[in-house]
Design a protein around this motif. Structure first.
Motif, PDB file in Angstrom:
ATOM      1  N   LEU A   1      -7.018   5.006   2.317  1.00 45.67           N
ATOM      2  CA  LEU A   1      -6.345   4.136   3.028  1.00 45.67           C
ATOM      3  C   LEU A   1      -4.964   4.512   3.678  1.00 45.67           C
ATOM      4  CD1 LEU A   1      -7.302   0.722   1.918  1.00 45.67           C
ATOM      5  CD2 LEU A   1      -8.390   1.847   3.654  1.00 45.67           C
ATOM      6  N   TYR A   2      -4.466   5.373   2.725  1.00 42.55           N
ATOM      7  CA  TYR A   2      -2.977   5.790   3.060  1.00 42.55           C
ATOM      8  C   TYR A   2      -2.688   7.285   2.558  1.00 42.55           C
ATOM      9  CZ  TYR A   2       2.127   5.561   3.232  1.00 42.55           C
ATOM     10  OH  TYR A   2       3.267   5.786   3.273  1.00 42.55           O
ATOM     11  N   GLY A   3      -1.711   8.017   3.200  1.00 41.73           N
ATOM     12  CA  GLY A   3      -1.458   9.143   2.537  1.00 41.73           C
ATOM     13  C   GLY A   3      -0.949  10.261   3.491  1.00 41.73           C
TER      14      GLY A   3
ATOM     15  N   LEU B   1       0.825  -1.241  -0.120  1.00 42.91           N
ATOM     16  CA  LEU B   1      -0.013   0.137  -0.053  1.00 42.91           C
ATOM     17  C   LEU B   1       0.760   1.177   0.041  1.00 42.91           C
ATOM     18  CD1 LEU B   1      -2.855   0.809   0.223  1.00 42.91           C
ATOM     19  CD2 LEU B   1      -2.879   0.882   2.765  1.00 42.91           C
ATOM     20  N   ILE B   2       1.969   1.114   0.582  1.00 37.08           N
ATOM     21  CA  ILE B   2       2.767   2.439   0.682  1.00 37.08           C
ATOM     22  C   ILE B   2       3.428   2.730  -0.327  1.00 37.08           C
ATOM     23  CG2 ILE B   2       3.083   2.091   3.452  1.00 37.08           C
ATOM     24  CD1 ILE B   2       6.056   1.797   1.404  1.00 37.08           C
ATOM     25  N   SER B   3       3.357   1.915  -1.332  1.00 36.22           N
ATOM     26  CA  SER B   3       3.967   2.370  -2.849  1.00 36.22           C
ATOM     27  C   SER B   3       2.921   2.632  -3.762  1.00 36.22           C
ATOM     28  CB  SER B   3       4.785   0.963  -3.130  1.00 36.22           C
ATOM     29  OG  SER B   3       3.983   0.140  -3.601  1.00 36.22           O
ATOM     30  N   GLY B   4       1.748   2.867  -3.249  1.00 34.78           N
ATOM     31  CA  GLY B   4       0.518   3.011  -4.346  1.00 34.78           C
ATOM     32  C   GLY B   4      -0.114   1.794  -4.941  1.00 34.78           C
ATOM     33  N   THR B   5       0.461   0.685  -4.283  1.00 36.88           N
ATOM     34  CA  THR B   5      -0.268  -0.702  -5.077  1.00 36.88           C
ATOM     35  C   THR B   5      -1.448  -0.978  -4.259  1.00 36.88           C
ATOM     36  OG1 THR B   5       2.122  -1.409  -5.286  1.00 36.88           O
ATOM     37  CG2 THR B   5       0.270  -3.000  -5.196  1.00 36.88           C
TER      38      THR B   5
END
Length: 574
Positions: A441-443, A197-201
């Motif tokens: 979810l993340y950002g 997720l932290i790589s935009g996947t």
């Protein structure tokens, strides 16, 4: 008496290792215990340096707005009539519920059927891409760091027999996840999905069959859980040449009935005839067709690659893992020139890129130094967005920024004139926002605080940036676990503390041994503490060292120097 002394020495060595490990006194080492003498052996590792804490703000949530409007440069990954990818400067992506409702060009008015007064507008000042699709990764191994392959192998059946692979990699996976031991598979999987997720996947292939405890909470697990209301994919990891005819026929029947869109095989992983002949077996048994996805394809020759092109087949390229294990990678120029659909996958963290952003960098630099620069930045972007979506039958669901598709979206910093170059250049600090099915979810906190106040954790890194993660989901079993908690229990499990292991293990075979020490010696000979693999590459000295020093890969470039020069000297040695 001698045996007692040896055991005391052994426990002392392990306790010293755990102490150093937990205090982070040796930032580039993990501590291994040498069974015969109790001697401490230094092996490379990076201690956890993240500070994780909850957000306590209050306010209106993202799902209480009529729409979410993302403003920025849009790399749609969708081709126009001239087969050129459409890039929209200063455009707007309007998200309603799970899907992309509308895309507006600069100056276009808000659709009359949507309530603009009830929408939230986010000026990202960034580049809006489809969420990345990791076409292949053994996700359940991704709590473990990169493995130092001791020699060059020629096929995938060789290196699993290496003792170091068993001790350094497989022990950690089994001990953490197997029900007989700590049994924290869901926690390990959620941690591994955060690394995606932290790589935009936003989607990944290769999770173990499974549990809703992790499949329904973070990134999409492509082949083991329903997505978009259906499941029409299947993986096969074992030696394909040993598959029974009746199983092959069931696969073919499902393909013919439209019930199987993608069947993933490890084929031609390596460099020898053992690897190469696997493809011929597929063709001879009717599986050389569009639905068959070839993972690796390293050993395939020009005639076999041409067959793939003629039958609209796809290949998943994992250059890092190929190079570290075999010293060679797939003949990508031939695949590319023959028109084979190419996708990118990280394979697994013991020998692959930490995430797709790093895999992209190594693939692109290797392309420049070894393939004559045949691949463009745009090609690389396709390998992780529209190409895998097309390969697996998801063209109408994700992989592009397009009205009607699901809002699987990543936003990165706009620091390049060419948006595709910006994607290859992007590191974890550049990932500003990630949506899956319209759910942020993340950002960065500037966005997450507006979208999910009080419903995320801050992750403060020593690399000079802080990100925000929504790790919880109330309607999923164990969904109330925080990321901070999961990190702590995984670190404790991987410390291989004998007293803690004895307390938590559930293996009925323990009673067959005179002591727990004897049990550990029999089942996990040579075991040692293992560092939980850092989620961010910027923190992982060993990852870069392993790439630089690998005699198998023999890389002529250094991605740390090219892409991570911004990291403080105190974090990574230059």
């Amino acid at each position: 008496m001698e045996g007692i002394i040896m055991k005391l020495r052994k426990h002392l060595a392990i306790l010293i290792g755990i102490l150093i490990f937990s205090l982070g006194c040796a930032p580039t080492q993990k501590i291994a215990q040498k069974k015969s003498t109790g001697e401490i052996i230094a092996q490379k590792v990076v201690p956890s340096q993240l500070k994780i804490y909850p957000d306590k703000s209050t306010g209106k949530r993202y799902d209480q707005y009529s729409a979410i409007v993302l403003i920025g440069k849009i790399a749609t990954m969708d081709e126009d009539e001239n087969r050129e990818i459409q890039v929209i400067d200063n455009g707007k992506v309007i998200i309603v519920g799970e899907k992309i409702d509308t895309i507006l060009l600069d100056g276009q008015k808000f659709p009359p059927d949507l309530d603009s007064t009830g929408a939230i507008f986010l000026n990202t000042h960034g580049i809006i891409f489809p969420g990345l699709v990791n076409a292949h990764d053994h996700v359940h191994y991704n709590l473990i760091g990169i493995w130092d392959a001791p020699k060059k192998y020629t096929n995938r059946y060789q290196w699993p027999q290496n003792k170091g692979m068993r001790v350094d990699v497989k022990y950690a996976k089994y001990v953490a996840q197997d029900k007989k031991y700590f049994g924290i598979q869901a926690e390990a999987m959620k941690y591994a999905e955060v690394k995606q997720l932290i790589s935009g996947t936003t989607a990944v292939q290769g999770a173990p069959n499974g549990a809703k405890k992790f499949c329904n909470i973070l990134v999409r697990n492509m082949d083991v859980s329903p997505n978009f209301g259906f499941k029409r994919m299947s993986p096969y990891v074992r030696d394909v040449t040993k598959v029974k005819d009746d199983k092959i026929q069931r696969w073919l029947d499902k393909m013919n009935e439209g019930k199987l869109d993608a069947l993933f095989f490890h084929i031609a992983e390596g460099t020898d005839d053992v690897a190469r002949n696997e493809f011929d077996f597929l063709v001879e048994h009717g599986l050389g067709r569009k639905e068959t996805i070839i993972i690796h394809g390293t050993a395939l020759d020009e005639e076999q690659i041409r067959y793939m092109s003629d039958h609209d087949m796809s290949v998943i390229w994992s250059p890092v893992s190929n190079l570290l294990l075999y010293g060679e990678t797939a003949d990508i120029p031939t695949y590319y020139e023959d028109g084979v659909n190419i996708c990118l996958g990280t394979d697994w963290s013991p020998s692959g890129g930490k995430n797709l952003l790093d895999e992209l960098k190594i693939a692109y630099e290797y392309n420049k130094t070894n393939f004559g620069g045949i691949l463009s930045y745009e090609d690389m972007a396709k390998f992780v967005t529209c190409n895998p979506a097309d390969a697996i039958g998801w063209k109408d669901y994700c992989g592009r920024i397009k009205s009607g598709l699901y809002a699987d979206i990543m936003v990165i910093s706009d620091n390049k004139t060419n948006p595709f170059e910006a994607l290859v250049d992007a590191t974890e600090r550049d990932v500003e926002l990630v949506f899956i099915g319209g759910d942020p979810l993340y950002g960065d906190s500037i966005f997450m605080a507006k979208l999910k106040p009080g419903d995320f954790e801050y992750i403060k890194t020593p690399c000079g940036f802080t990100k925000c993660l929504d790790f919880t989901k109330n309607d999923v079993q164990l969904g109330n676990q925080t990321f901070e908690y999961v990190v702590s229990i995984l670190q404790k499990a991987l410390s291989f503390d004998p007293d803690y292991m004895e307390q938590k293990f559930h293996d009925k075979r323990i009673q067959n041994y005179d002591s727990f020490d004897d049990y550990l010696d029999a089942k996990f000979s040579g075991y040692h503490p293992v560092q939980l693999d850092p989620i961010y590459a910027c923190m992982d000295t060993y990852f870069f060292d392993a790439l630089r020093n690998s005699k198998n890969a023999n890389l002529s470039f250094d991605i740390q120097k090219i892409y991570y020069s911004w990291v403080p000297d105190s974090v990574l040695k230059k």
